[in-house]
Design a protein around this motif. Structure first.
Motif, short mmCIF file in Angstrom:
data_model
loop_
_atom_site.label_atom_id
_atom_site.label_comp_id
_atom_site.label_asym_id
_atom_site.label_seq_id
_atom_site.Cartn_x
_atom_site.Cartn_y
_atom_site.Cartn_z
N LEU A 1 -5.65 2.07 -2.17
CA LEU A 1 -4.25 2.39 -1.91
C LEU A 1 -3.32 1.44 -2.67
N VAL B 1 -6.76 9.41 -3.73
CA VAL B 1 -7.62 8.25 -3.59
C VAL B 1 -8.95 8.74 -3.05
N THR C 1 0.82 -1.21 0.00
CA THR C 1 0.00 0.00 0.00
C THR C 1 0.86 1.26 0.00
#
Length: 603
Positions: free
Chosen positions: A393, A356, A183
């Motif tokens: 992510l 995001v 991530t």
């Protein structure tokens, strides 16, 4: 001992007549020689007071011959160097155009990778240009190719244990992604209705966070009233401390994170005093603490030192500490309404940002990319948000971050130098197992540039004397920053399919990589850059032409002056010769008559 010649009465007149005839004969010989050669005299002494003018003019003409020979040779060199720079510019432009026209999926990724490899080969070939057996872009090393082949650059030299760009990209991707979650080194956990999102908390010094993975660009934002965001840890930059004060003559490379998140590489040499206007000097300090403070200042306000390299003996190193991760709690305090969003803005170490964003959706939504499902209660919603955010992510890490890894590794690789301590950065681990950059030479990476790199202006590595007090710089180095940028952009696109064949053809990553490589190639073509180098050679060519014209004019002027000193006028010589011949003939006749005179003849 002095001898007095005998003297006879009546001999004076005879001797004088004889000497007069000899003088006329000498004049006749001199005039005859002038008539046949066109020259006033055969020796400088014969020129009289004009000998000074003649000597000076001939010396200058001889020097002009040397200057003109050097200019003719330099014209060829400069023309070839200019053509090489133009070729690199053309290849960069063609590749940039190809990227802008073909940001479309897997097939385009493969096609542009092939185009990038071809462009890289062409650029390297241009930088290995020769003139009269001398390589033009190796600085003061002219007897060997300054750059390696693309095959060695990309794949390394396994026989000698040297890694190429492919290995560096793979290492960079792994360090940026982080394991096992991948991530981008962010840590995401869920407890009940609260999510905890943090920059790498395992990095206690901050050195790893300064170089790898995501950083928060700003605090996450949630719309609506059901989700709240609370900071739980404030990010603080890491601090670098030198183990000793560097001494005069020692060099080191430092990479700093600027306030905008981008990284800047500085190659510095300790000088005392620091020359005015110098951009590659570091002052001499009396203590490690003072030197460390000056080192930190290189990053500017809100920046930080990211890595440090040196080959100095005894070892010159930097220790890192004081950094703290940014962290936020994202709490689902009630059921969100459909359309509510959670947005996380992230910084990458190349100075770019990515976002995001997740939108709340009511069942029967399944949580496709870009959304999270509203569950039966806040706890279920928080779990759904956690799952969707983790996936988002991971996608961001596999896309923009991975593309950033490739371009950063490529730029690091081409920043590598044959100078000890300035090799490409290689990733190792600290005592806690976190990835960091090594600080001492490891001699396990291909050095793509094999020429001279002792500092100073690249153009000054070769010069040509074009006048009595004029030296024109015409040198070049293949590792000038603009060339590094162009090669890094080409190589980044070419290496991706080698470093990560499966991921290279995904749309998100390819678009992110194409955008970054296009920017790198554009930077290379933006002044100061390749156009400035091309301009240097264009100005050099114009200067050579001007110097040749000046020399031609000077030569004509000097030759005119010599005509008046050394050359004899044929009309004047012929007239003088005729006069001397008549006088000499008359003298011979008179002398002959006198020599026959006797008392008998007289009577």
């Amino acid at each position: 001992m002095t001898t007095i010649s005998s003297f006879a009465a009546g001999s004076y007149v005879t001797n004088r007549n004889t000497q007069g005839i000899l003088n006329l004969k000498s004049q006749l010989d001199t005039l005859s020689t002038q008539l046949s050669t066109g020259r006033t005299a055969e020796t400088y002494g014969g020129l009289g007071s004009g000998r000074v003018t003649s000597l000076g003019a001939h010396a200058t003409l001889s020097a002009l011959d040397g200057y003109d020979a050097a200019i003719d040779s330099a014209k060829t060199r400069v023309a070839l160097a200019s053509a090489s720079v133009s070729q690199v510019i053309k290849l960069s432009t063609t590749l940039t155009t190809g990227l802008s026209n073909n940001i479309l999926g897997a097939a385009s990724a493969t096609t542009n990778a092939q185009l990038a490899r071809t462009s890289l080969d062409g650029a390297l070939d241009a930088l290995n240009q020769q003139s009269a057996g001398q390589y033009l872009f190796g600085g003061r090393i002219t007897d060997a190719p300054p750059v390696l082949s693309s095959d060695v650059i990309l794949k390394g030299d396994p026989a000698n244990g040297l890694a190429g760009l492919t290995t560096l990209v793979q290492e960079q991707k792994a360090a940026d992604l982080g394991a096992p979650d991948k991530t981008g080194r962010l840590k995401l956990t869920a407890t009940g209705t609260t999510l905890n999102l943090s920059e790498d908390p395992a990095d206690t010094t901050g050195e790893s966070r300064a170089n790898f993975g995501f950083r928060f660009a700003k605090a996450p934002v949630a719309t609506g009233t059901a989700i709240s965001v609370t900071p739980t840890s404030t990010a603080a930059p890491t601090q670098a401390t030198l183990n000793r004060a560097p001494q005069v003559g020692e060099s080191f490379r430092v990479v700093v994170n600027l306030a905008d998140g981008s990284q800047k590489t500085l190659d510095l040499t300790v000088r005392d005093p620091v020359p005015a206007g110098s951009t590659d000097s570091f002052g001499l300090f009396g203590s490690a603490a003072a030197a460390s403070t000056a080192l930190q200042a290189l990053a500017g306000p809100n920046g930080e030192v990211a890595s440090f390299q040196s080959a100095a003996t005894p070892a010159l190193t930097a220790s890192f500490g004081g950094g703290s991760p940014g962290a936020y709690g994202i709490a689902v305090t009630a059921q969100p309404n459909p359309g509510d969003t959670v947005t996380v803005s992230l910084k990458l170490h190349d100075g770019t940002t990515t976002t995001v964003s997740l939108t709340a959706k009511a069942p029967p939504a399944t949580g496709t990319p870009g959304e999270f499902v509203i569950g039966a209660d806040p706890t279920a919603t928080a779990q759904n948000l956690n799952t969707s955010l983790k996936t988002a992510l991971q996608n961001a890490a596999a896309g923009p971050l991975s593309a950033s890894s490739t371009t950063r590794a490529a730029k690091d690789f081409f920043a590598g130098s044959p100078v000890a301590g300035f090799e490409p950065r290689r990733i190792t681990t600290d005592g806690a197992g976190n990835p960091v950059y090594g600080q001492s030479p490891q001699n396990k990476t291909v050095i793509w540039y094999q020429g001279e790199d002792s500092g100073g202006a690249a153009r000054d590595t070769a010069s040509v004397r074009i006048g009595a007090n004029r030296d024109l710089p015409v040198g070049g180095r293949a590792n000038e920053p603009a060339f590094q940028e162009a090669l890094a952009g080409m190589a980044a696109l070419a290496v991706e399919v080698l470093a990560d064949p499966a991921g290279a053809v995904t749309n998100d990553r390819f678009q992110a990589l194409a955008s970054r490589t296009s920017q790198i190639l554009t930077n290379a073509k933006t002044s100061p850059g390749l156009p400035e180098i091309a301009s240097d050679y264009s100005l050099a060519s114009a200067t050579l032409t001007s110097a040749a014209d000046t020399n031609r004019t000077t030569r004509a002027t000097l030759q005119d002056s010599l005509e008046g000193v050394e050359s004899a006028s044929m009309e004047d010589v012929a007239a003088k010769l005729l006069a001397v011949q008549n006088r000499l003939q008359a003298s011979y006749q008179v002398t002959s008559m006198i020599s026959k005179l006797s008392l008998v003849n007289y009577l």
